[in-house]
Design an enzyme around this catalytic site. Structure first.
Site, short mmCIF file in Angstrom:
data_model
loop_
_atom_site.label_atom_id
_atom_site.label_comp_id
_atom_site.label_asym_id
_atom_site.label_seq_id
_atom_site.Cartn_x
_atom_site.Cartn_y
_atom_site.Cartn_z
N ARG A 89 0.86 -1.17 0.00
CA ARG A 89 0.00 0.00 0.00
C ARG A 89 0.90 1.22 0.00
O ARG A 89 1.88 1.26 0.75
CB ARG A 89 -0.86 -0.03 1.26
CG ARG A 89 -1.84 1.10 1.39
CD ARG A 89 -2.56 1.07 2.74
NE ARG A 89 -2.00 2.03 3.65
CZ ARG A 89 -2.63 2.51 4.73
NH1 ARG A 89 -3.83 2.06 5.04
NH2 ARG A 89 -2.05 3.39 5.51
N TYR A 107 -3.27 11.24 6.23
CA TYR A 107 -3.52 9.89 6.71
C TYR A 107 -2.46 8.91 6.16
O TYR A 107 -2.14 8.95 4.97
CB TYR A 107 -4.91 9.39 6.28
CG TYR A 107 -5.02 7.91 6.49
CD1 TYR A 107 -5.23 7.39 7.75
CD2 TYR A 107 -4.79 7.02 5.43
CE1 TYR A 107 -5.24 6.04 7.97
CE2 TYR A 107 -4.81 5.66 5.64
CZ TYR A 107 -5.03 5.18 6.92
OH TYR A 107 -5.02 3.83 7.13
N ASP A 122 -5.12 3.69 0.07
CA ASP A 122 -6.27 3.87 0.97
C ASP A 122 -6.74 5.32 0.92
O ASP A 122 -6.01 6.24 1.32
CB ASP A 122 -5.84 3.50 2.40
CG ASP A 122 -7.04 3.37 3.35
OD1 ASP A 122 -8.15 3.78 2.98
OD2 ASP A 122 -6.83 2.84 4.47
N HIS A 143 -9.42 6.32 2.54
CA HIS A 143 -9.91 6.54 3.90
C HIS A 143 -11.18 7.37 3.94
O HIS A 143 -11.30 8.32 4.73
CB HIS A 143 -8.80 7.14 4.78
CG HIS A 143 -8.77 6.59 6.17
ND1 HIS A 143 -9.33 7.24 7.24
CD2 HIS A 143 -8.26 5.44 6.68
CE1 HIS A 143 -9.16 6.51 8.34
NE2 HIS A 143 -8.52 5.41 8.02
N GLU A 183 -8.91 1.73 -1.77
CA GLU A 183 -9.64 1.36 -0.55
C GLU A 183 -10.52 2.49 -0.04
O GLU A 183 -10.12 3.65 -0.04
CB GLU A 183 -8.59 1.00 0.50
CG GLU A 183 -9.13 0.63 1.86
CD GLU A 183 -8.00 0.10 2.74
OE1 GLU A 183 -7.07 -0.55 2.22
OE2 GLU A 183 -8.05 0.36 3.95
N GLU A 237 -13.72 -2.04 6.27
CA GLU A 237 -13.04 -2.13 7.58
C GLU A 237 -13.88 -1.57 8.71
O GLU A 237 -13.69 -1.96 9.85
CB GLU A 237 -11.66 -1.47 7.54
CG GLU A 237 -11.68 0.02 7.34
CD GLU A 237 -10.27 0.62 7.25
OE1 GLU A 237 -9.44 0.05 6.55
OE2 GLU A 237 -10.04 1.65 7.89
N ARG A 287 -13.46 -5.95 3.13
CA ARG A 287 -12.38 -5.82 4.11
C ARG A 287 -12.81 -6.01 5.56
O ARG A 287 -12.11 -5.63 6.49
CB ARG A 287 -11.72 -4.44 3.94
CG ARG A 287 -10.79 -4.47 2.75
CD ARG A 287 -10.06 -3.18 2.52
NE ARG A 287 -9.59 -2.49 3.68
CZ ARG A 287 -8.53 -2.83 4.42
NH1 ARG A 287 -7.82 -3.90 4.10
NH2 ARG A 287 -8.18 -2.11 5.48
N HIS A 305 -8.99 -6.20 6.96
CA HIS A 305 -8.30 -5.13 7.68
C HIS A 305 -7.29 -5.76 8.64
O HIS A 305 -7.58 -6.76 9.27
CB HIS A 305 -9.37 -4.36 8.45
CG HIS A 305 -8.92 -3.11 9.11
ND1 HIS A 305 -9.59 -2.57 10.18
CD2 HIS A 305 -7.90 -2.28 8.86
CE1 HIS A 305 -9.00 -1.45 10.56
NE2 HIS A 305 -7.97 -1.24 9.77
N GLU A 349 -4.19 -7.43 5.05
CA GLU A 349 -3.38 -6.29 5.47
C GLU A 349 -2.49 -6.71 6.64
O GLU A 349 -2.90 -7.45 7.52
CB GLU A 349 -4.29 -5.14 5.91
CG GLU A 349 -3.54 -3.87 6.29
CD GLU A 349 -4.48 -2.72 6.63
OE1 GLU A 349 -5.64 -2.98 6.99
OE2 GLU A 349 -4.04 -1.56 6.54
N TRP A 363 -12.63 11.82 8.76
CA TRP A 363 -11.26 11.37 8.97
C TRP A 363 -11.19 9.90 8.53
O TRP A 363 -10.67 9.39 7.76
CB TRP A 363 -10.79 11.44 10.41
CG TRP A 363 -9.33 11.08 10.47
CD1 TRP A 363 -8.26 11.87 10.19
CD2 TRP A 363 -8.77 9.78 10.79
NE1 TRP A 363 -7.08 11.17 10.30
CE2 TRP A 363 -7.36 9.87 10.68
CE3 TRP A 363 -9.33 8.54 11.15
CZ2 TRP A 363 -6.50 8.81 10.89
CZ3 TRP A 363 -8.49 7.46 11.37
CH2 TRP A 363 -7.09 7.59 11.25
O1 EZ4 Z 1 -7.35 4.06 10.08
O2 EZ4 Z 1 -7.44 0.95 11.85
O3 EZ4 Z 1 -6.43 0.32 6.29
N1 EZ4 Z 1 -6.23 0.67 7.39
C1 EZ4 Z 1 -6.82 1.71 8.01
C2 EZ4 Z 1 -6.47 1.91 9.45
C3 EZ4 Z 1 -7.52 2.67 10.24
C4 EZ4 Z 1 -7.38 2.34 11.69
C5 EZ4 Z 1 -8.46 3.02 12.53
O4 EZ4 Z 1 -8.45 2.55 13.83
O5 EZ4 Z 1 -7.58 2.41 7.39
O6 EZ4 Z 1 -5.21 2.55 9.54
CO CO Z 2 -8.14 1.51 5.55
#
Ligand code: EZ4
Ligand code: CO
Length: 406
Positions: free
Chosen positions: A147, A159, A214, A216, A240, A266, A287, A316, A343, A406
């Site tokens: 990743r 992030y 990711d 996010h 992701e 996740e 995931r 995840h 992961e 976030w």
């Molecule tokens: O931000 O597990 O793919 N992994 C993620 C993680 C999440 C955390 C949050 O608790 O997106 O890093």
């Molecule tokens: Co993630």
């Protein structure tokens, strides 16, 4: 056989973990992960006050029945706190069942479907060059998938980027203070940067390494469609969480506009959160994982549904999921027909000491242990050396102060 004790252990060997430990009248114990990052004590309370008293005296081998007893018995169904609590209990019961049978849990799930579990690691960098070098390092160390995240020019914090140094990116831990850190987010800066990042990664590392990214949960369906299209030349294994988890029908628009594969789940806690995405083949990888999706019992149901629609697993596995969850995930990953990718972020040495385990990493793959049950335990004395420390995940605001995802 009867359950005599249900203990809930909170320990913080670098970050907080919640572990359910169930003991039987024959002296067997089983463990389950029940960690919900930033909301740990809500789960602890749910387990101690509401579930533990119901379990004393029950037959630990009635795993499916206990799952439904806890799920249906609450009347208030689903949600992360409930499902993480049930997961902790369910995982511990599978551990006990394996020990009673004298078999690793993957054998109880149907047996081995593959030699080992292919994982992806987390590469990141403060610049594109650093991110490329970090990804190259993973490939040199034998990883078969990486990743890649990098800092976004103009944003102080992004992030997935280690706060300390790039070399410590594996130790990336966003939950750092009791009151959430406030970060600034800029969608245009992000959308402009990510295609440049992957152009550089492909240019330097060639066409074959499996690459992931990711998002996010930060884009609208149309923004995610734009990013997916612009990333098509770089052939990602997956993009992701492109849109917020609750925006399920948004995936139809995204899917119609890009062939970049999509992974999500996740933050999902049940099969009902992903049923539409799977049935309409709107995603390529699901995931969900053991700790946040109701334990092994429920996760297996999700993956069986996914198998019907050619959707593969991509559980995840960030470090806020304890080694107990990772061990359980590896048993599932080893057994199911539709495994995709797992992961993997190595835990700190302190965490590995608190949770001795029989799985091992070698050549880009995780090998599940052959010990009966899950092959993982909690060292109660070591756990007690690391008391709980309140820590929240950050929040994001736009440049004008508006609250964002976030
Ligand atoms: O931000 O597990 O793919 N992994 C993620 C993680 C999440 C955390 C949050 O608790 O997106 O890093
Ligand atoms: Co993630």
């Amino acid at each position: 056989m009867k359950i005599t004790d249900v203990d809930v252990i909170v320990t913080c060997p670098g970050r907080n973990f919640v572990t359910v430990r169930i003991t039987t009248d024959q002296g067997l114990t089983g463990v389950g992960d029940a960690t919900l990052n930033g909301r740990e004590l809500a789960v602890v309370s749910y387990l101690r006050e509401h579930l533990a008293p119901l379990l004393i005296g029950r037959d630990p081998l009635r795993v499916d029945d206990t799952w439904h007893y806890l799920y249906r018995g609450a009347y208030w169904r689903r949600g992360p706190v409930t499902m993480t609590s049930i997961a902790g209990v369910d995982t511990a019961l599978w551990d006990i069942k394996g020990k009673v049978a004298g078999l690793p849990v993957y054998q109880l799930l149907g047996g081995r479907s593959r030699d080992a579990v292919t994982v992806y690691g987390h590469a990141s960098g403060a610049t594109v060059e650093e991110a490329v070098a970090d990804a190259a390092g993973y490939l040199e160390r034998g990883y078969r998938a990486v990743r890649v995240q990098s800092a976004i020019p103009g944003l102080d914090s992004t992030y997935g980027i280690g706060g300390v140094a790039t070399a410590a990116a594996h130790a990336y831990e966003p939950a750092d203070s009791a009151i959430p850190t406030e970060n600034v987010w800029d969608t245009e800066a992000y959308l402009d940067h990510v295609p440049q990042l992957f152009a550089a990664v492909r240019r330097e590392l060639g066409p074959l390494p499996r690459l992931l990214h990711d998002v996010h949960h930060r884009l609208t369906p149309n923004e995610a469609a734009r990013l997916g299209k612009e990333l098509e030349p770089y052939h990602l294994t997956w993009m992701e969480d492109p849109v917020p988890a609750e925006m399920q029908d948004g995936y139809r628009h995204l899917r119609a506009h890009t062939t970049t594969p999509i992974a999500t789940g996740e933050v999902f806690s049940s099969i009902y959160d992903c049923e539409l995405l799977i049935r309409e083949r709107l995603i390529d990888y699901i995931r969900t994982t053991v700790v946040h999706a109701g334990g092994i019992t429920h996760l297996r149901r999700i993956f069986d549904l996914a198998a019907l629609y050619d959707v593969r697993s991509g559980s995840h596995g960030a470090t806020d999921l304890s080694p107990v969850c990772l061990a359980a995930a590896l048993h599932v990953d080893t057994a199911i027909p539709n495994f995709g990718l797992q992961e993997y972020m190595p835990h700190t040495p302190e965490t590995d000491e608190v949770f001795p385990h029989s799985y091992r990493f070698e050549d880009g793959m995780l090998h599940v242990g052959e010990a009966p049950g899950l092959g993982v335990d909690i060292d109660l004395e070591k756990a007690a050396q690391y008391p709980y420390q309140p820590a929240s995940l950050p929040v994001n605001r736009l440049r004008d102060g508006t609250m964002f995802h976030w």
